[in-house]
Write a protein that holds these residues in place. Structure first.
Motif, mmCIF file in Angstrom:
data_model
loop_
_atom_site.group_PDB
_atom_site.id
_atom_site.type_symbol
_atom_site.label_atom_id
_atom_site.label_comp_id
_atom_site.label_asym_id
_atom_site.label_seq_id
_atom_site.Cartn_x
_atom_site.Cartn_y
_atom_site.Cartn_z
ATOM 1 N N VAL A 33 -3.436 -11.583 -48.554
ATOM 2 C CA VAL A 33 -3.055 -12.260 -47.318
ATOM 3 C C VAL A 33 -3.625 -13.679 -47.265
ATOM 4 O O VAL A 33 -4.775 -13.921 -47.636
ATOM 5 N N LEU A 34 -2.808 -14.587 -46.789
ATOM 6 C CA LEU A 34 -3.227 -15.945 -46.432
ATOM 7 C C LEU A 34 -2.973 -16.113 -44.943
ATOM 8 O O LEU A 34 -1.829 -15.977 -44.496
ATOM 9 N N ILE A 35 -4.021 -16.357 -44.158
ATOM 10 C CA ILE A 35 -3.830 -16.599 -42.726
ATOM 11 C C ILE A 35 -4.147 -18.050 -42.402
ATOM 12 O O ILE A 35 -5.066 -18.650 -42.957
ATOM 13 N N VAL A 36 -3.359 -18.582 -41.499
ATOM 14 C CA VAL A 36 -3.495 -19.957 -41.032
ATOM 15 C C VAL A 36 -3.567 -19.904 -39.515
ATOM 16 O O VAL A 36 -2.750 -19.233 -38.877
ATOM 17 N N ASP A 37 -4.542 -20.588 -38.936
ATOM 18 C CA ASP A 37 -4.654 -20.567 -37.478
ATOM 19 C C ASP A 37 -5.538 -21.712 -37.013
ATOM 20 O O ASP A 37 -6.304 -22.288 -37.797
ATOM 21 N N VAL A 38 -5.431 -22.030 -35.737
ATOM 22 C CA VAL A 38 -6.354 -22.977 -35.129
ATOM 23 C C VAL A 38 -7.699 -22.286 -34.900
ATOM 24 O O VAL A 38 -7.765 -21.066 -34.740
ATOM 25 N N THR A 39 -8.746 -23.068 -34.910
ATOM 26 C CA THR A 39 -10.078 -22.614 -34.524
ATOM 27 C C THR A 39 -10.753 -23.779 -33.812
ATOM 28 O O THR A 39 -10.147 -24.840 -33.635
ATOM 29 N N GLU A 40 -12.001 -23.599 -33.435
ATOM 30 C CA GLU A 40 -12.725 -24.702 -32.801
ATOM 31 C C GLU A 40 -12.846 -25.903 -33.735
ATOM 32 O O GLU A 40 -13.089 -27.026 -33.301
ATOM 33 N N GLU A 41 -12.644 -25.675 -35.045
ATOM 34 C CA GLU A 41 -12.737 -26.769 -36.004
ATOM 35 C C GLU A 41 -11.512 -27.675 -35.974
ATOM 36 O O GLU A 41 -11.543 -28.787 -36.494
ATOM 37 N N VAL A 42 -10.395 -27.201 -35.412
ATOM 38 C CA VAL A 42 -9.167 -27.975 -35.376
ATOM 39 C C VAL A 42 -9.145 -28.812 -34.107
ATOM 40 O O VAL A 42 -9.267 -28.290 -33.003
ATOM 41 N N GLU A 43 -8.999 -30.126 -34.249
ATOM 42 C CA GLU A 43 -9.025 -31.022 -33.100
ATOM 43 C C GLU A 43 -7.681 -31.026 -32.366
ATOM 44 O O GLU A 43 -6.659 -30.596 -32.894
ATOM 45 N N ASN A 44 -7.715 -31.548 -31.138
ATOM 46 C CA ASN A 44 -6.496 -31.762 -30.346
ATOM 47 C C ASN A 44 -5.706 -30.477 -30.116
ATOM 48 O O ASN A 44 -4.488 -30.442 -30.259
ATOM 49 N N LEU A 45 -6.415 -29.399 -29.765
ATOM 50 C CA LEU A 45 -5.737 -28.153 -29.453
ATOM 51 C C LEU A 45 -4.965 -28.292 -28.146
ATOM 52 O O LEU A 45 -5.338 -29.062 -27.266
ATOM 53 N N PRO A 46 -3.877 -27.541 -27.969
ATOM 54 C CA PRO A 46 -3.134 -27.593 -26.709
ATOM 55 C C PRO A 46 -4.027 -27.215 -25.529
ATOM 56 O O PRO A 46 -4.888 -26.346 -25.641
ATOM 57 N N THR A 47 -3.802 -27.877 -24.417
ATOM 58 C CA THR A 47 -4.606 -27.611 -23.216
ATOM 59 C C THR A 47 -3.762 -27.040 -22.089
ATOM 60 O O THR A 47 -4.249 -26.886 -20.974
ATOM 61 N N THR A 48 -2.522 -26.722 -22.361
ATOM 62 C CA THR A 48 -1.609 -26.331 -21.282
ATOM 63 C C THR A 48 -1.413 -24.826 -21.174
ATOM 64 O O THR A 48 -0.659 -24.369 -20.325
ATOM 65 N N THR A 49 -2.050 -24.028 -22.036
ATOM 66 C CA THR A 49 -1.915 -22.582 -21.936
ATOM 67 C C THR A 49 -2.846 -22.052 -20.850
ATOM 68 O O THR A 49 -3.837 -22.687 -20.493
ATOM 69 N N SER A 50 -2.530 -20.852 -20.353
ATOM 70 C CA SER A 50 -3.335 -20.229 -19.301
ATOM 71 C C SER A 50 -4.344 -19.248 -19.879
ATOM 72 O O SER A 50 -4.963 -18.495 -19.146
ATOM 73 N N TYR A 51 -4.527 -19.257 -21.185
ATOM 74 C CA TYR A 51 -5.428 -18.327 -21.860
ATOM 75 C C TYR A 51 -6.079 -19.058 -23.028
ATOM 76 O O TYR A 51 -5.576 -20.083 -23.506
ATOM 77 N N ALA A 52 -7.200 -18.536 -23.499
ATOM 78 C CA ALA A 52 -7.925 -19.164 -24.595
ATOM 79 C C ALA A 52 -7.196 -18.958 -25.917
ATOM 80 O O ALA A 52 -6.611 -17.896 -26.162
ATOM 81 N N LEU A 53 -7.229 -19.970 -26.770
ATOM 82 C CA LEU A 53 -6.624 -19.863 -28.088
ATOM 83 C C LEU A 53 -7.602 -19.207 -29.059
ATOM 84 O O LEU A 53 -8.744 -18.896 -28.709
ATOM 85 N N ALA A 54 -7.156 -18.994 -30.288
ATOM 86 C CA ALA A 54 -7.970 -18.311 -31.292
ATOM 87 C C ALA A 54 -9.239 -19.102 -31.605
ATOM 88 O O ALA A 54 -9.284 -20.328 -31.449
ATOM 89 N N THR A 55 -10.238 -18.391 -32.071
ATOM 90 C CA THR A 55 -11.525 -18.993 -32.406
ATOM 91 C C THR A 55 -11.867 -18.696 -33.864
ATOM 92 O O THR A 55 -11.234 -17.860 -34.525
#
Length: 288
Positions: A33-55
């Motif tokens: 498996v290769l997984i790709v995702d945002v984490t706290e290391e990725v800058e400019n994450l979306p701010t418009t969701t009503s829930y926390a993104l992946a960490t």
């Protein structure tokens, strides 16, 4: 013998929720498996969701659980809005795992607002991730799959890629767009032996749906609870005893589409929604 023995599966948004389910289901069936995702290391994450993104911790948990199944996993913090991130992730996956046989373009966000009150930022984040991110993900793996003359791409749309949804016009537009993208990708890659299909999940319990803003939406007022989510789910499908489905339900559908059982299936939309689309529509709140 697993259904994906010897395969390598790339999953965007693979750190938790449906993405983690795809990773674990693929690993149980013999894939690396290769997984790709945002984490706290990725800058400019979306701010418009009503829930926390992946960490980063979410990503680490998925890595640990895949490794516990005896499979290899490469985890790359990356943003599906940025082609260079995805290209680099694909290159890293090929270098460390040998090839990429499957892409599950799963990364997505959700937010709520009437279309006339929606901010430009909310609209643009949604389209950039839920539609353009799927295109960019497919674009990143296509040259490798074309070179090998084999591959399977599954794009995660939604029942809202087949019907309207109130207060999320941006989400509905993006998910409808995925259908057109999928059909064209399937057509263009068919001469190269690469298949492309879409899954349309219905009500799935995950971080996107199991949060206060979602509870309030299902309740129809502020102060909603988990009970409102479960109750709403019971009204959503036609099948007896169904409510919000576990993420494994969607992962099992992707497993089928990525397996040899579906070797001649390409260009289809597969709803997985407990019969939701069978239910005749009614106006529950008519206006005189």
């Amino acid at each position: 013998m697993g259904m994906l023995d010897g395969k390598v599966v790339m999953i965007t948004g693979g750190s938790r929720g449906q993405g983690r389910a795809h990773a674990l289901t693929s690993a149980r069936e013999g894939a690396d498996v290769l997984i790709v995702d945002v984490t706290e290391e990725v800058e400019n994450l979306p701010t418009t969701t009503s829930y926390a993104l992946a960490t980063a911790q979410d990503m680490a948990t998925t890595v640990k659980e895949v490794e516990a199944l005896g499979r290899r996993i490469v985890a790359v913090p990356a943003d599906v809005r940025i082609q260079a991130d995805l290209n680099a992730a694909v290159a890293q996956g090929i270098e460390q795992l040998g090839q990429i046989d499957v892409l599950i373009a799963n990364a997505g966000i959700h937010s709520l607002a009437p279309f006339w009150e929606m901010t430009d930022e909310s609209w643009e984040d949604m389209i950039a991730i839920n539609l353009s991110g799927v295109w960019r993900s497919a674009k990143a793996v296509a040259p490798h799959m074309i070179e090998r003359q084999t591959g399977s791409i599954v794009m995660i749309s939604s029942v809202n890629g087949l019907e309207a949804g109130p207060n999320y016009s941006h989400y509905t537009a993006a998910k409808h767009g995925v259908v057109g993208l999928m059909k064209t990708v399937a057509l263009e890659l068919a001469p190269h032996g690469v298949r492309c299909n879409a899954i349309h999940p219905g009500a799935v319990r995950s971080g996107m749906t199991d949060n206060q803003a979602a509870w309030d939406m299902y309740a129809g007022h502020p102060g909603g609870t988990i009970d409102d989510l479960v109750s709403a789910g019971r009204h959503y499908g036609a099948l007896k005893g169904t409510t919000f489905m576990p993420a494994d339900t969607i992962a099992n559908a992707a497993l089928f589409l990525n397996s040899n059982l579906a070797s001649t299936i390409t260009g289809i939309s597969l709803p997985v929604e407990a019969g939701h689309l069978l239910i005749p529509g009614v106006n529950a709140a008519p206006v005189d």
